[in-house]
Design a protein around this motif. Structure first.
Motif, mmCIF file in Angstrom:
data_model
loop_
_atom_site.group_PDB
_atom_site.id
_atom_site.type_symbol
_atom_site.label_atom_id
_atom_site.label_comp_id
_atom_site.label_asym_id
_atom_site.label_seq_id
_atom_site.Cartn_x
_atom_site.Cartn_y
_atom_site.Cartn_z
ATOM 1 N N PRO A 126 188.872 57.170 45.898
ATOM 2 C CA PRO A 126 188.353 58.725 45.936
ATOM 3 C C PRO A 126 188.747 59.189 47.368
ATOM 4 O O PRO A 126 189.419 60.246 46.902
ATOM 5 C CB PRO A 126 186.417 58.160 46.972
ATOM 6 N N ALA A 127 189.490 59.040 47.717
ATOM 7 C CA ALA A 127 190.594 59.317 48.221
ATOM 8 C C ALA A 127 191.838 60.044 47.948
ATOM 9 O O ALA A 127 192.132 60.632 47.764
ATOM 10 C CB ALA A 127 191.226 58.748 49.275
ATOM 11 N N GLY A 128 192.886 58.544 47.278
ATOM 12 C CA GLY A 128 193.281 59.287 46.222
ATOM 13 C C GLY A 128 193.612 60.206 45.191
ATOM 14 O O GLY A 128 193.949 61.510 45.183
ATOM 15 N N ASN A 129 192.165 60.552 44.549
ATOM 16 C CA ASN A 129 191.888 61.429 43.789
ATOM 17 C C ASN A 129 191.665 62.714 44.702
ATOM 18 O O ASN A 129 192.477 64.140 44.153
ATOM 19 C CB ASN A 129 190.300 61.112 42.609
ATOM 20 N N TRP A 130 191.220 63.012 45.965
ATOM 21 C CA TRP A 130 190.841 63.879 46.035
ATOM 22 C C TRP A 130 192.175 64.324 46.810
ATOM 23 O O TRP A 130 192.423 65.689 46.615
ATOM 24 C CB TRP A 130 190.042 63.751 48.020
ATOM 25 N N PHE A 131 193.146 63.594 47.079
ATOM 26 C CA PHE A 131 194.113 64.818 47.907
ATOM 27 C C PHE A 131 195.491 65.283 46.437
ATOM 28 O O PHE A 131 196.159 65.554 46.688
ATOM 29 C CB PHE A 131 194.620 63.056 48.325
ATOM 30 N N VAL A 132 195.418 63.757 45.980
ATOM 31 C CA VAL A 132 196.299 64.481 44.462
ATOM 32 C C VAL A 132 195.605 65.946 43.909
ATOM 33 O O VAL A 132 196.177 66.530 43.917
ATOM 34 C CB VAL A 132 196.102 63.555 43.133
ATOM 35 N N ASN A 133 194.265 66.178 43.615
ATOM 36 C CA ASN A 133 193.726 67.461 43.140
ATOM 37 C C ASN A 133 194.001 68.133 44.450
ATOM 38 O O ASN A 133 194.426 69.478 43.456
ATOM 39 C CB ASN A 133 192.131 66.292 42.970
ATOM 40 N N LYS A 134 194.228 68.194 45.450
ATOM 41 C CA LYS A 134 194.576 68.887 46.515
ATOM 42 C C LYS A 134 196.218 69.926 46.426
ATOM 43 O O LYS A 134 196.458 70.893 46.414
ATOM 44 C CB LYS A 134 194.174 68.974 47.867
ATOM 45 N N VAL A 135 196.780 68.534 46.414
ATOM 46 C CA VAL A 135 198.211 68.748 45.930
ATOM 47 C C VAL A 135 197.989 69.932 44.574
ATOM 48 O O VAL A 135 199.337 70.443 44.663
ATOM 49 C CB VAL A 135 198.689 67.576 45.624
ATOM 50 N N HIS A 136 197.911 69.341 43.298
ATOM 51 C CA HIS A 136 197.882 69.680 43.047
ATOM 52 C C HIS A 136 197.821 70.979 42.478
ATOM 53 O O HIS A 136 198.152 71.151 42.204
ATOM 54 C CB HIS A 136 197.059 68.795 41.601
ATOM 55 N N SER A 137 196.430 71.375 42.822
ATOM 56 C CA SER A 137 195.699 72.221 42.990
ATOM 57 C C SER A 137 197.166 73.233 43.928
ATOM 58 O O SER A 137 197.071 74.756 44.109
ATOM 59 C CB SER A 137 194.376 72.726 43.899
ATOM 60 N N VAL A 138 197.359 73.188 44.812
ATOM 61 C CA VAL A 138 198.744 73.917 45.806
ATOM 62 C C VAL A 138 199.728 74.470 44.698
ATOM 63 O O VAL A 138 200.473 75.276 44.983
ATOM 64 C CB VAL A 138 199.389 72.845 47.031
ATOM 65 N N ILE A 139 200.292 73.218 44.127
ATOM 66 C CA ILE A 139 201.175 73.548 43.212
ATOM 67 C C ILE A 139 201.482 74.170 42.924
ATOM 68 O O ILE A 139 201.769 74.541 41.819
ATOM 69 C CB ILE A 139 202.042 71.654 43.081
ATOM 70 N N ILE A 140 200.056 73.786 41.636
ATOM 71 C CA ILE A 140 199.725 74.203 40.653
ATOM 72 C C ILE A 140 197.935 75.007 40.768
ATOM 73 O O ILE A 140 197.198 74.430 39.942
ATOM 74 C CB ILE A 140 199.633 73.769 38.876
ATOM 75 N N PRO A 141 197.780 76.433 41.062
ATOM 76 C CA PRO A 141 197.117 76.861 41.138
ATOM 77 C C PRO A 141 196.230 77.062 39.989
ATOM 78 O O PRO A 141 197.315 77.739 38.918
ATOM 79 C CB PRO A 141 197.798 78.601 41.437
ATOM 80 N N GLN A 142 195.061 76.893 39.606
ATOM 81 C CA GLN A 142 194.129 77.361 39.153
ATOM 82 C C GLN A 142 194.136 78.085 37.718
ATOM 83 O O GLN A 142 193.569 79.485 39.277
ATOM 84 C CB GLN A 142 192.797 76.399 39.011
ATOM 85 N N LYS A 143 194.037 78.982 37.209
ATOM 86 C CA LYS A 143 193.268 80.423 36.746
ATOM 87 C C LYS A 143 192.439 80.438 37.476
ATOM 88 O O LYS A 143 190.855 80.200 36.497
ATOM 89 C CB LYS A 143 194.298 80.298 35.105
ATOM 90 N N THR A 144 191.944 81.668 37.337
ATOM 91 C CA THR A 144 190.839 82.314 37.485
ATOM 92 C C THR A 144 190.674 83.529 36.546
ATOM 93 O O THR A 144 191.241 83.838 36.520
ATOM 94 C CB THR A 144 190.160 82.394 39.337
ATOM 95 N N GLU A 145 189.337 83.217 35.437
ATOM 96 C CA GLU A 145 189.356 84.024 34.171
ATOM 97 C C GLU A 145 188.087 84.793 34.548
ATOM 98 O O GLU A 145 187.010 83.972 34.915
ATOM 99 C CB GLU A 145 189.501 83.655 33.246
#
Length: 145
Positions: A126-145
């Motif tokens: 759970p900690a790794g998934n949370w952290f990886v998602n945070k890092v990934h969302s900073v590097i690759i921002p999600q598109k809002t449509e």
């Protein structure tokens, strides 16, 4: 069973490459750091440094990806099973080394050492998934449509 395996393989195959790369980098650095910490504190370590690759990248990354859609306690519970197996095999096959009379032995006694390790390392999912998602969302921002 075949249906479940195919579902899991599809999940792994459809994981965005950028997300997979973040998992690999984060878990590799995390594994190197924890292996070094365990050796420096004389708690436990891998027998060979490259086991960081087999354990953290080839074992823990796919499990993390499969568990990422679950809630915290479900990730922890499934992670506990995965880490229990990994800890058991590591010490049984002598691919992991527990320093004799280490600090955890003093707190929990030697008979509870690998159980304590599995309980702790199950938090990685759970900690790794949370952290990886945070890092990934900073590097690759999600598109809002």
């Amino acid at each position: 069973m075949k249906k479940l395996i195919n579902k899991h393989l599809t999940t792994l195959k459809t994981t965005p490459k950028t997300l997979l790369l973040v998992y690999v980098i984060v878990y590799f650095l995390w594994g190197l750091g924890m292996n070094r910490f365990g050796a420096e504190m004389e708690i436990a370590r891998f027998t060979y440094w490259w086991q960081v690759i087999t354990c953290y990248i080839l074992y823990m990354v796919p499990i993390s990806i499969l568990l990422r859609e679950y809630k915290f306690f479900e990730q922890y519970a499934y992670g506990l099973v995965a880490m229990g197996i990994l800890e058991f095999l590591g010490y049984w096959l002598k691919t992991s080394y527990a320093y004799p009379d280490n600090v955890l032995d003093h707190f929990f006694n030697p008979q509870n050492f690998s159980l304590g390790m599995a309980l702790f390392f199950a938090l990685y999912f759970p900690a790794g998934n949370w952290f990886v998602n945070k890092v990934h969302s900073v590097i690759i921002p999600q598109k809002t449509e």
